[in-house]
Design a protein around this motif. Structure first.
Motif, short mmCIF file in Angstrom:
data_model
loop_
_atom_site.label_atom_id
_atom_site.label_comp_id
_atom_site.label_asym_id
_atom_site.label_seq_id
_atom_site.Cartn_x
_atom_site.Cartn_y
_atom_site.Cartn_z
N ARG A 168 1.00 -1.19 0.08
CA ARG A 168 -0.07 -0.18 -0.26
C ARG A 168 0.88 1.26 -0.08
O ARG A 168 0.58 2.09 -0.54
CB ARG A 168 -0.89 0.06 1.26
CG ARG A 168 -2.18 -1.12 1.10
CD ARG A 168 -3.08 -0.89 2.19
NE ARG A 168 -3.88 -2.08 2.21
CZ ARG A 168 -4.55 -2.58 3.21
NH1 ARG A 168 -3.98 -2.29 4.51
NH2 ARG A 168 -5.39 -3.56 3.12
N VAL A 169 1.85 0.98 0.82
CA VAL A 169 2.91 2.42 0.84
C VAL A 169 3.40 2.54 -0.39
O VAL A 169 3.60 3.71 -0.74
CB VAL A 169 3.84 2.31 1.84
CG1 VAL A 169 4.95 3.13 1.76
CG2 VAL A 169 3.37 2.30 3.39
N LEU A 170 3.70 1.50 -1.49
CA LEU A 170 4.65 1.78 -2.26
C LEU A 170 3.62 2.16 -3.49
O LEU A 170 3.69 2.96 -4.41
CB LEU A 170 5.31 0.55 -3.00
CG LEU A 170 6.27 -0.04 -2.19
CD1 LEU A 170 6.93 -1.46 -2.38
CD2 LEU A 170 7.62 0.85 -2.31
N GLU A 171 2.25 1.60 -3.36
CA GLU A 171 1.45 1.97 -4.40
C GLU A 171 1.01 3.54 -4.39
O GLU A 171 0.46 4.41 -5.15
CB GLU A 171 0.10 1.03 -4.42
CG GLU A 171 0.26 -0.30 -5.07
CD GLU A 171 -1.03 -1.12 -4.48
OE1 GLU A 171 -1.86 -0.75 -3.85
OE2 GLU A 171 -0.95 -2.08 -5.13
N ARG A 172 0.96 4.12 -3.10
CA ARG A 172 0.38 5.27 -2.81
C ARG A 172 1.65 6.20 -3.35
O ARG A 172 1.60 7.27 -3.70
CB ARG A 172 0.48 5.58 -1.24
CG ARG A 172 -0.08 7.08 -1.03
CD ARG A 172 -0.35 7.19 0.48
NE ARG A 172 -1.13 5.91 1.21
CZ ARG A 172 -0.77 5.18 2.10
NH1 ARG A 172 0.59 5.51 2.70
NH2 ARG A 172 -1.36 4.34 2.64
N GLN A 173 3.26 5.67 -3.33
CA GLN A 173 4.21 6.49 -3.83
C GLN A 173 3.93 6.72 -5.16
O GLN A 173 4.28 7.79 -5.82
CB GLN A 173 5.45 5.97 -3.54
CG GLN A 173 6.06 6.16 -1.96
CD GLN A 173 7.06 5.20 -1.68
OE1 GLN A 173 7.83 4.62 -2.55
NE2 GLN A 173 7.87 5.26 -0.55
N GLY A 221 11.38 8.56 -11.91
CA GLY A 221 12.70 8.09 -11.85
C GLY A 221 13.11 7.01 -11.32
O GLY A 221 12.56 5.76 -11.23
N ALA A 222 14.27 6.96 -10.48
CA ALA A 222 14.62 5.77 -9.91
C ALA A 222 13.77 5.26 -8.53
O ALA A 222 13.70 4.16 -8.51
CB ALA A 222 16.11 6.05 -9.24
N ALA A 223 13.18 6.27 -7.96
CA ALA A 223 12.20 5.76 -6.84
C ALA A 223 11.06 5.08 -7.27
O ALA A 223 10.74 4.08 -7.03
CB ALA A 223 11.82 7.01 -6.20
N ALA A 224 10.57 5.48 -8.66
CA ALA A 224 9.37 4.96 -9.21
C ALA A 224 9.81 3.39 -9.66
O ALA A 224 9.08 2.36 -9.40
CB ALA A 224 8.96 5.60 -10.31
N ALA A 225 11.06 3.44 -10.24
CA ALA A 225 11.57 2.09 -10.61
C ALA A 225 11.89 1.00 -9.60
O ALA A 225 11.53 -0.18 -9.66
CB ALA A 225 12.96 2.31 -11.28
N ARG A 226 12.67 1.71 -8.36
CA ARG A 226 12.41 0.83 -7.23
C ARG A 226 11.07 0.41 -6.62
O ARG A 226 10.95 -0.83 -6.22
CB ARG A 226 13.31 1.64 -6.08
CG ARG A 226 14.55 1.29 -6.25
CD ARG A 226 15.32 1.73 -4.94
NE ARG A 226 15.23 3.28 -4.64
CZ ARG A 226 16.05 4.32 -5.23
NH1 ARG A 226 16.98 4.01 -6.01
NH2 ARG A 226 15.88 5.58 -4.91
N ALA A 227 10.31 1.33 -6.59
CA ALA A 227 8.97 0.72 -6.07
C ALA A 227 8.19 0.01 -6.91
O ALA A 227 7.59 -1.07 -6.51
CB ALA A 227 7.99 2.15 -6.04
#
Length: 194
Positions: free
Chosen positions: A89-94, A101-107
């Motif tokens: 849920r935390v990652l989907e909210r992000q 960028g890198a945050a979206a790719a990591r998520a």
């Protein structure tokens, strides 16, 4: 004088009618002896059924402890499932808030890993529940076997083997999920900006 008092072999008492010299239908010495034998037989059956019950309870203690262990395993599995779902849920909210960028790719990478973890935990829970059901059936069948004087040993053996196979499967899935969870930081650390 009179007739010598008659003693019964089982009860050890002199029938009342024999002492008084009266041998009517209900106080006949043989009727009293037969009644005494019936009482002794009922008493023996009660003791033997109580012994059988105690023996079955003793045999059922080990599966009950196993059932307690399965319950503890289920608590651990549901706790891990809850944590994985919360992280998802935390990652989907992000991602919904516009991580780039890198945050979206990591998520996105971590969401794929979490999906695998959730699937493994779900399978482990299903197998553990089946194992618990097999153990419950085994305990019930053990009591049925004792009280109906049937021979259900093969059925008991089959249920025990099925319970063990289900628990082995659940623990294997649990171990695989732990390996994936421990390896997640390594897999997400190498993700860079696309």
């Amino acid at each position: 004088m009179g007739a010598a008092p008659v003693r019964t072999a089982r009860c050890g008492k002199t029938p009342r009618g024999a002492r008084l010299g009266y041998h009517g239908p209900s106080s006949h010495p043989f009727a009293r002896v037969a009644a005494c034998h019936r009482m002794a037989l009922i008493s023996k059956q009660a003791v033997s059924s109580l012994d059988a019950f105690a023996h079955v309870v003793q045999l059922a203690i080990a599966p009950v402890f196993l059932l307690t262990a399965v319950g503890t395993l289920l608590m651990v599995l549901t706790s891990r499932l809850g944590r994985a779902v919360d992280r998802r849920r935390v990652l989907e909210r992000q991602l919904e808030e516009g991580a780039a960028g890198a945050a979206a790719a990591r998520a996105t990478t971590e969401l794929g890993i979490i999906a695998r973890r959730v699937a493994l935990i779900y399978r482990a829970i299903v197998l553990a529940v089946f194992g618990a059901l097999f153990i419950c059936l085994l305990i019930g069948m053990a009591f049925i076997d004792a009280f109906l004087a049937t021979n259900l040993t093969r059925g008991l053996g089959v249920l025990f083997v099925l319970a063990m196979l289900a628990l082995i499967g659940a623990l294997t899935m649990f171990l695989r999920e732990i390996f994936i969870a421990v390896d997640t930081p390594k897999q997400t650390a190498g993700v860079r900006d696309p």
